[in-house]
Design an enzyme around this catalytic site. Sequence first.
Site, PDB file in Angstrom:
ATOM      1  N   ASP A 158       7.483   0.360   3.044  1.00 29.63           N
ATOM      2  CA  ASP A 158       7.873   0.089   1.646  1.00 29.63           C
ATOM      3  C   ASP A 158       9.398   0.007   1.522  1.00 29.63           C
ATOM      4  OD1 ASP A 158       8.058   2.854   2.163  1.00 29.63           O
ATOM      5  OD2 ASP A 158       7.134   3.474   0.272  1.00 29.63           O
ATOM      6  N   ILE A 201       0.840  -1.194   0.000  1.00 30.61           N
ATOM      7  CA  ILE A 201       0.000   0.000   0.000  1.00 30.61           C
ATOM      8  C   ILE A 201       0.878   1.249   0.000  1.00 30.61           C
ATOM      9  CG2 ILE A 201      -1.838   1.236   1.211  1.00 30.61           C
ATOM     10  CD1 ILE A 201      -2.531  -1.491   2.595  1.00 30.61           C
ATOM     11  N   VAL A 216      -2.005   0.895  -4.674  1.00 28.43           N
ATOM     12  CA  VAL A 216      -1.868  -0.365  -3.943  1.00 28.43           C
ATOM     13  C   VAL A 216      -1.494  -1.410  -4.989  1.00 28.43           C
ATOM     14  CG1 VAL A 216      -3.048  -2.128  -2.583  1.00 28.43           C
ATOM     15  CG2 VAL A 216      -3.640   0.291  -2.273  1.00 28.43           C
TER      16      VAL A 216
HETATM   17  C1  LIG Z   1       8.869   8.150   2.239  1.00 26.59           C
HETATM   18  C2  LIG Z   1       7.610   7.394   1.833  1.00 26.59           C
HETATM   19  C3  LIG Z   1       6.461   8.357   1.629  1.00 26.59           C
HETATM   20  C4  LIG Z   1       7.917   6.703   0.487  1.00 26.59           C
HETATM   21  O1  LIG Z   1       6.824   5.966   0.070  1.00 26.59           O
HETATM   22  C5  LIG Z   1       7.266   6.297   2.877  1.00 26.59           C
HETATM   23  O2  LIG Z   1       8.303   5.391   2.972  1.00 26.59           O
HETATM   24  C6  LIG Z   1       6.989   6.883   4.241  1.00 26.59           C
HETATM   25  O3  LIG Z   1       5.972   7.464   4.486  1.00 26.59           O
HETATM   26  N1  LIG Z   1       7.956   6.684   5.163  1.00 26.59           N
HETATM   27  C7  LIG Z   1       7.919   7.127   6.521  1.00 26.59           C
HETATM   28  C8  LIG Z   1       9.122   7.936   6.879  1.00 26.59           C
HETATM   29  C9  LIG Z   1      10.455   7.274   6.573  1.00 26.59           C
HETATM   30  O4  LIG Z   1      10.558   6.371   5.756  1.00 26.59           O
HETATM   31  O5  LIG Z   1      11.475   7.693   7.186  1.00 26.59           O
END
Ligand SMILES: CC(C)(CO)[C@@H](O)C(=O)NCCC(=O)O
Length: 249
Positions: free
Chosen positions: A107, A7, A12
Amino acid sequence: MILTIDIGNTHVVSGILTREGNLLFKFRTASNKNLTEDEYFSILKNISDFNSIDLKNIKGIIISSVVPALVDIFKFLGKKYFNIEPIVVSKNINLPFILNIPTLGADRIINLSEVASKYLEKNILIFDFGTATTYDILQNNIYIGGGIIPGIQMSINSLTEKTAKLPKFDFKIKKNVIGKETLDQLESGIYFGYIGQIKNIIEEIKKIIPDIYVISTGGLGNIPLNEIDIYDPNLSLSGLYTLYNLNNK
Ligand SMILES: CC(C)(CO)[C@@H](O)C(=O)NCCC(=O)O
Ligand SMILES: Nc1ncnc2c1ncn2[C@@H]1O[C@H](COP(=O)(O)OP(=O)(O)OP(=O)(O)O)[C@@H](O)[C@H]1O
Ligand SMILES: [K+]
């Protein structure tokens, strides 16, 4: 069969794999917070029928999400239609690498998990070109950090939405850095500008870790750059499958 659900903020991406890990098919739906588990299931059912897949064979589900509001819908789907409690990716499940940064998106965790189990001996840099573009570094199987920049599509959208006269356009490979008409200028600027950012990030990282192996993924990850060693469009999906096997008791 295993159902994987990735997601993201825009899409998705769901996959159905055999127990041995062969991908039968994958499909993309919009990341729509208003969809119910029943509506999502009817999409899944339709596409499965079209591919002659019997969903009754699904024995496991794994979900990764960077949109908290969408997780429950897919957990409900698992319980209601498959009587399965899905595995939800987080820093708290078994991972094939060391992660000491608590805020990392799921992700990015799945991409790192796949490269950690696939390229055991290498130091790796992963670029993921999704809604945001992210890069992540694995050194001696430890996550050491990375970076986040606006995604290609997001950069294009904000440029054309905040201006009255700039038209919508698609990201494409350009030969001329000097554009002529407006559209040509937009295409050239975004292409050479975006490529330049990526090249510079890789160059700076190579000053710190010279032998790093560079992998790109994501819908727009197939950009022609000598600095990128391989493009793997199914990295996230494979990562979900790898994590399923590590966490399925
Ligand atoms: C950076 C995104 C938006 C990339 O999809 C996602 O991995 C996310 O919301 N991450 C949270 C913050 C981080 O990865 O440090
Ligand atoms: N199968 C595809 N066909 C055509 N374009 C695609 C395809 N997959 C991805 N793209 C394009 O690449 C972009 C990035 O795709 P990707 O799935 O990596 O991320 P996303 O869905 O945009 O973002 P997120 O994963 O953050 O939701 C998409 O916005 C789309 O424009
Ligand atoms: K993605």
